[in-house]
Design an enzyme around this catalytic site. Structure first.
Site, PDB file in Angstrom:
ATOM      1  N   ASP A   1     -37.713 -42.704  34.838  1.00 22.61           N
ATOM      2  CA  ASP A   1     -38.943 -41.231  33.799  1.00 22.61           C
ATOM      3  C   ASP A   1     -37.845 -40.637  33.088  1.00 22.61           C
ATOM      4  OD1 ASP A   1     -41.336 -41.534  34.207  1.00 22.61           O
ATOM      5  OD2 ASP A   1     -41.459 -40.862  36.146  1.00 22.61           O
ATOM      6  N   SER A  15     -44.797 -36.582  41.285  1.00 22.67           N
ATOM      7  CA  SER A  15     -44.226 -37.689  42.061  1.00 22.67           C
ATOM      8  C   SER A  15     -44.577 -37.607  43.718  1.00 22.67           C
ATOM      9  CB  SER A  15     -43.214 -38.164  42.401  1.00 22.67           C
ATOM     10  OG  SER A  15     -42.830 -38.553  41.113  1.00 22.67           O
TER      11      SER A  15
END
Length: 474
Positions: free
Chosen positions: A348, A54
């Site tokens: 996630d 990310s």
């Protein structure tokens, strides 16, 4: 491409012992077969977690907008497919800008330029981050992708593009999102997005508008979900000199300072990938994660608190059962205390957390997980199928899963069996973690999917004492 092998104090196990240098080549051969068999056994040793995927996406984009993509220090020996897709795309955009600026009158790109083609592979982050960036930079761009990516929505950008100066055109007549053509040039200004959609829309638009000429404001029309990902975006933007503020109804960018930085930006280790080893530890392994940051904006650090909370609920259920035994009562498994995981901010984590929940003496409800249906797989259905294949009772609910867990005290809480990963990297790694607490071999279909986010996962797994298709490093 995989990470270089690292020194691990790995436990030995049965099988063909290989030198560490041979592991990578052997695993590559096994990936080609389309199936891996993971033998039961605990893991032990040190591991260095890969860089945050990310943070790396965001750092690459902001470094690119600062004029030097190499400011984002990416470990090229350990880069995932998703990060490779983003970097390749940004380099293509850079070449397009250079070509435009070298033209007559040093002009910017315009509709007269031929569109460049950007292949996002299977990366939703690459696609949703770069759609508004292409629009703000005025680079005519055709986005393509593979796997499930063409089916994943980008429709929330449609309202953003209206009146912005840019246009998005779907090129597939069957209703797929890709191929997608971006033309025109998006101006700084006032924009609106729902807050309860993928945070990638919000993050992508904020980063893109940081390079626009003038101030911009992004108003969220519903409550923000996946807040930690937007917080991470803002943190990275500020590290590149951008003035971005959170307001009562959204975010504002002053426009006074364009992205700028002169020194390297170090990308920290990834809690999303660390979660697999932390759950392995929860199941009884002893993996020492060497490089995790203690302070981070990464939302997936929540795995630490989730596992702690799960453990506390199990402790109370165990104590209640002991009282029932002392009183001569039979415990009703259906009346055990329930642990609830809200997946809105940490989607996630769901596959690997489901493995932890399955090995815990409690009922676990995973809620607000609707958006998992449009990930690399329908991640609600595929996680449920994984649990079923491993002998765990579970039920798909309207917004998630209900898991009937069992204590891992007996060491063998999973049955073994064959898990279809649906080519989803997080399913592959979650199933491998389950094997550490299984009664028989766990077979995993399409293990090569780990290349999407953690290419060296199985190298690390073997180096920690795991046995894959009978091989280990002894």
């Amino acid at each position: 491409m995989s990470c270089p092998l690292r020194e691990n104090k790995a436990a030995g196990s049965k099988g063909d012992t290989l030198e560490k240098e041979q592991v990578k080549n052997k695993l590559t051969e096994l990936f080609a077969s389309g199936k891996l068999g993971i033998a039961p056994g605990k893991l032990r040793g040190d591991v260095f977690v890969p860089q945050s995927k990310s943070a790396a996406h965001r750092a690459l984009i902001m470094a690119f907008l600062s004029g030097d993509i190499e400011l984002a220090k990416i470990d090229e020996s350990c880069v995932s497919d998703d990060i490779r897709a983003t970097k390749r795309a940004l380099l293509s955009m850079g070449k397009a800008l250079d070509a435009c600026r070298s033209g007559k009158d040093n002009s910017e790109c315009s509709g007269e330029n031929e569109p460049i083609e950007i292949d996002c592979k299977e990366s939703g982050s690459t696609l949703r981050f770069l759609i508004p960036l292409a629009a703000v930079l005025g680079i005519p761009t055709k986005f393509v992708g593979s796997g499930r990516l063409p089916q994943r929505p980008v429709k929330e950008y449609e309202g953003v593009f209206e009146g912005s100066g840019a246009e998005m055109t779907y090129l597939d007549e069957t209703g797929l999102s890709l191929p997608l053509l971006i033309t025109g040039k998006m101006k700084a200004g006032e924009y609106k997005l729902p807050g309860n959609v993928s945070s990638q829309y919000i993050s992508g638009l904020l980063m893109a508008l940081s390079s626009a000429d003038g101030a911009s404001r992004l108003t969220l029309t519903t409550e923000l979900e996946s807040r930690p990902y937007v917080d991470l975006t803002c943190e990275v933007m500020r590290n590149f000199g951008v003035e971005v503020k959170e307001e009562a109804t959204g975010y504002s960018i002053s426009g006074e300072k364009k992205p700028s930085r002169t020194d390297d930006f170090e990308v920290e280790a990834d809690y999303s990938q660390a979660a697999f080893w932390l759950v392995a530890n929860y199941l009884g392994s002893s993996v020492n994660l060497k490089n995790l940051p203690k302070t981070t904006a990464q939302g997936d650090r929540a795995i630490v608190d989730l596992l702690s909370g799960l453990s506390e609920v199990e402790k109370r259920n165990d104590e209640a059962e002991e009282r029932d035994v002392e009183a001569g009562r039979i415990t009703d498994p259906g009346k055990r205390e329930v642990f609830e995981m809200d997946a809105r901010d940490v989607p996630d984590l769901v596959p690997v957390f489901a493995i932890a929940a399955a090995a815990t003496n409690c009922i676990t409800k995973i809620v607000h997980a609707e958006r998992l249906r449009i990930k690399e797989s329908d991640r609600i259905a595929s996680t449920a199928a994984m649990l079923t294949a491993l002998g765990i009772r579970n039920e798909i609910t309207e917004d998630g899963l209900c898991i009937s867990g069992q204590s891992a005290a007996g060491e063998k809480c999973f049955s073994g069996g064959t898990v279809d990963s649906y080519k989803d990297h997080r399913l592959v790694m979650a199933a491998a973690v389950a094997a550490t607490c299984a009664s028989d071999t766990v077979w995993i279909k399409d293990p090569v999917a780990v290349e999407k986010s953690y290419p060296s996962f199985f190298e690390d797994y073997v180096n920690l004492g795991g046995t894959v298709n009978g091989i280990n490093v002894g």
